[in-house]
Design a protein around this motif. Sequence first.
Motif, short mmCIF file in Angstrom:
data_model
loop_
_atom_site.label_atom_id
_atom_site.label_comp_id
_atom_site.label_asym_id
_atom_site.label_seq_id
_atom_site.Cartn_x
_atom_site.Cartn_y
_atom_site.Cartn_z
N HIS A 1 0.80 -1.22 0.00
CA HIS A 1 0.00 0.00 0.00
C HIS A 1 0.84 1.28 0.00
O HIS A 1 0.34 2.34 0.37
N GLU A 2 2.08 1.17 -0.39
CA GLU A 2 2.90 2.37 -0.53
C GLU A 2 2.46 3.12 -1.78
O GLU A 2 2.09 2.51 -2.76
N PRO A 3 2.49 4.44 -1.78
CA PRO A 3 2.98 5.34 -0.73
C PRO A 3 1.91 5.84 0.23
O PRO A 3 2.21 6.59 1.14
N GLU A 4 0.65 5.44 0.03
CA GLU A 4 -0.43 5.97 0.87
C GLU A 4 -0.39 5.43 2.29
O GLU A 4 -0.72 6.14 3.24
N GLY A 5 -0.02 4.17 2.45
CA GLY A 5 -0.06 3.54 3.76
C GLY A 5 -1.48 3.17 4.15
O GLY A 5 -2.42 3.31 3.36
N LEU A 6 -1.63 2.70 5.37
CA LEU A 6 -2.94 2.31 5.88
C LEU A 6 -3.06 2.72 7.34
O LEU A 6 -2.08 2.73 8.08
N ALA A 7 -4.29 2.98 7.73
CA ALA A 7 -4.57 3.24 9.14
C ALA A 7 -4.43 1.92 9.91
O ALA A 7 -4.64 0.84 9.36
N ALA A 8 -4.08 2.02 11.17
CA ALA A 8 -3.88 0.83 12.00
C ALA A 8 -5.12 -0.06 11.98
O ALA A 8 -5.01 -1.29 11.88
N GLY A 9 -6.29 0.52 12.06
CA GLY A 9 -7.53 -0.26 12.03
C GLY A 9 -7.72 -1.01 10.73
O GLY A 9 -8.25 -2.12 10.71
N GLU A 10 -7.31 -0.40 9.63
CA GLU A 10 -7.42 -1.06 8.33
C GLU A 10 -6.47 -2.25 8.24
O GLU A 10 -6.82 -3.28 7.66
N VAL A 11 -5.28 -2.11 8.81
CA VAL A 11 -4.33 -3.22 8.83
C VAL A 11 -4.91 -4.36 9.64
O VAL A 11 -4.90 -5.52 9.20
N ALA A 12 -5.44 -4.03 10.81
CA ALA A 12 -6.04 -5.05 11.68
C ALA A 12 -7.19 -5.76 10.98
O ALA A 12 -7.30 -6.99 11.02
N LYS A 13 -8.04 -4.99 10.32
CA LYS A 13 -9.20 -5.57 9.63
C LYS A 13 -8.75 -6.46 8.47
O LYS A 13 -9.26 -7.57 8.30
N ALA A 14 -7.79 -5.99 7.69
CA ALA A 14 -7.32 -6.75 6.53
C ALA A 14 -6.71 -8.08 6.95
O ALA A 14 -6.82 -9.08 6.22
N ILE B 1 -4.00 6.93 13.24
CA ILE B 1 -2.57 6.77 13.01
C ILE B 1 -2.41 5.96 11.73
O ILE B 1 -2.91 4.85 11.61
N ASN B 2 -1.73 6.58 10.75
CA ASN B 2 -1.50 5.95 9.46
C ASN B 2 -0.08 5.37 9.46
O ASN B 2 0.86 6.03 9.91
N TYR B 3 0.05 4.15 8.98
CA TYR B 3 1.35 3.47 8.94
C TYR B 3 1.81 3.29 7.51
O TYR B 3 1.00 3.01 6.63
N ARG B 4 3.10 3.44 7.33
CA ARG B 4 3.72 3.23 6.02
C ARG B 4 4.99 2.42 6.19
O ARG B 4 5.69 2.56 7.18
N ALA B 5 5.25 1.58 5.22
CA ALA B 5 6.52 0.85 5.20
C ALA B 5 7.64 1.84 4.93
O ALA B 5 7.48 2.78 4.15
N ASP B 6 8.76 1.66 5.58
CA ASP B 6 9.93 2.49 5.33
C ASP B 6 10.76 1.80 4.25
O ASP B 6 11.58 0.93 4.53
N LEU B 7 10.50 2.18 3.00
CA LEU B 7 11.16 1.52 1.87
C LEU B 7 12.66 1.78 1.84
O LEU B 7 13.41 0.92 1.38
N ASP B 8 13.09 2.91 2.35
CA ASP B 8 14.54 3.17 2.42
C ASP B 8 15.20 2.16 3.36
O ASP B 8 16.27 1.63 3.06
N GLN B 9 14.55 1.89 4.49
CA GLN B 9 15.10 0.93 5.44
C GLN B 9 15.07 -0.49 4.85
O GLN B 9 16.00 -1.27 5.06
N LEU B 10 14.01 -0.80 4.11
CA LEU B 10 13.93 -2.10 3.45
C LEU B 10 15.07 -2.26 2.44
O LEU B 10 15.69 -3.31 2.35
N LYS B 11 15.36 -1.19 1.72
CA LYS B 11 16.47 -1.22 0.76
C LYS B 11 17.80 -1.45 1.46
O LYS B 11 18.59 -2.30 1.04
N VAL B 12 18.02 -0.75 2.56
CA VAL B 12 19.27 -0.91 3.31
C VAL B 12 19.40 -2.33 3.84
O VAL B 12 20.47 -2.95 3.77
N LEU B 13 18.30 -2.87 4.37
CA LEU B 13 18.30 -4.24 4.89
C LEU B 13 18.59 -5.24 3.77
O LEU B 13 19.44 -6.13 3.92
N THR B 14 17.93 -5.09 2.65
CA THR B 14 18.13 -6.00 1.52
C THR B 14 19.57 -5.91 1.01
O THR B 14 20.20 -6.95 0.75
N LEU B 15 20.09 -4.71 0.89
CA LEU B 15 21.47 -4.56 0.43
C LEU B 15 22.46 -5.17 1.40
O LEU B 15 23.46 -5.76 0.99
#
Length: 110
Positions: free
Chosen positions: A28-41, A71-85
Amino acid sequence: MEKNAVISALGALAQDTRLDAFRLLVHHEPEGLAAGEVAKALDVPQNTMSVHLATLARAGLIRSERRSRIINYRADLDQLKVLTLFLVKDCCGGKAELCEPLIAELNPCC
């Protein structure tokens, strides 16, 4: 990335619900999701999901942003890139041709 940060990130992802939540937020990047939406999904109680999201946030894998009462949550893609690298940095002893299939799998991503 320091080894302790890598261990923290991988540890946070080493749980079924947290891995699913992180993958959902990446989707769901770059919009992210609300915590409740994550829980529901993921069909997880909201208070349980809050604990999982907090764990992912402490590991630096997601970020939160307050929007009024939500509270809206988003994945930190920069951190994911650093971890993958970090994980593939010395892939195949510097033989780039051996890493090409891995890169090819990642390439059609976005």
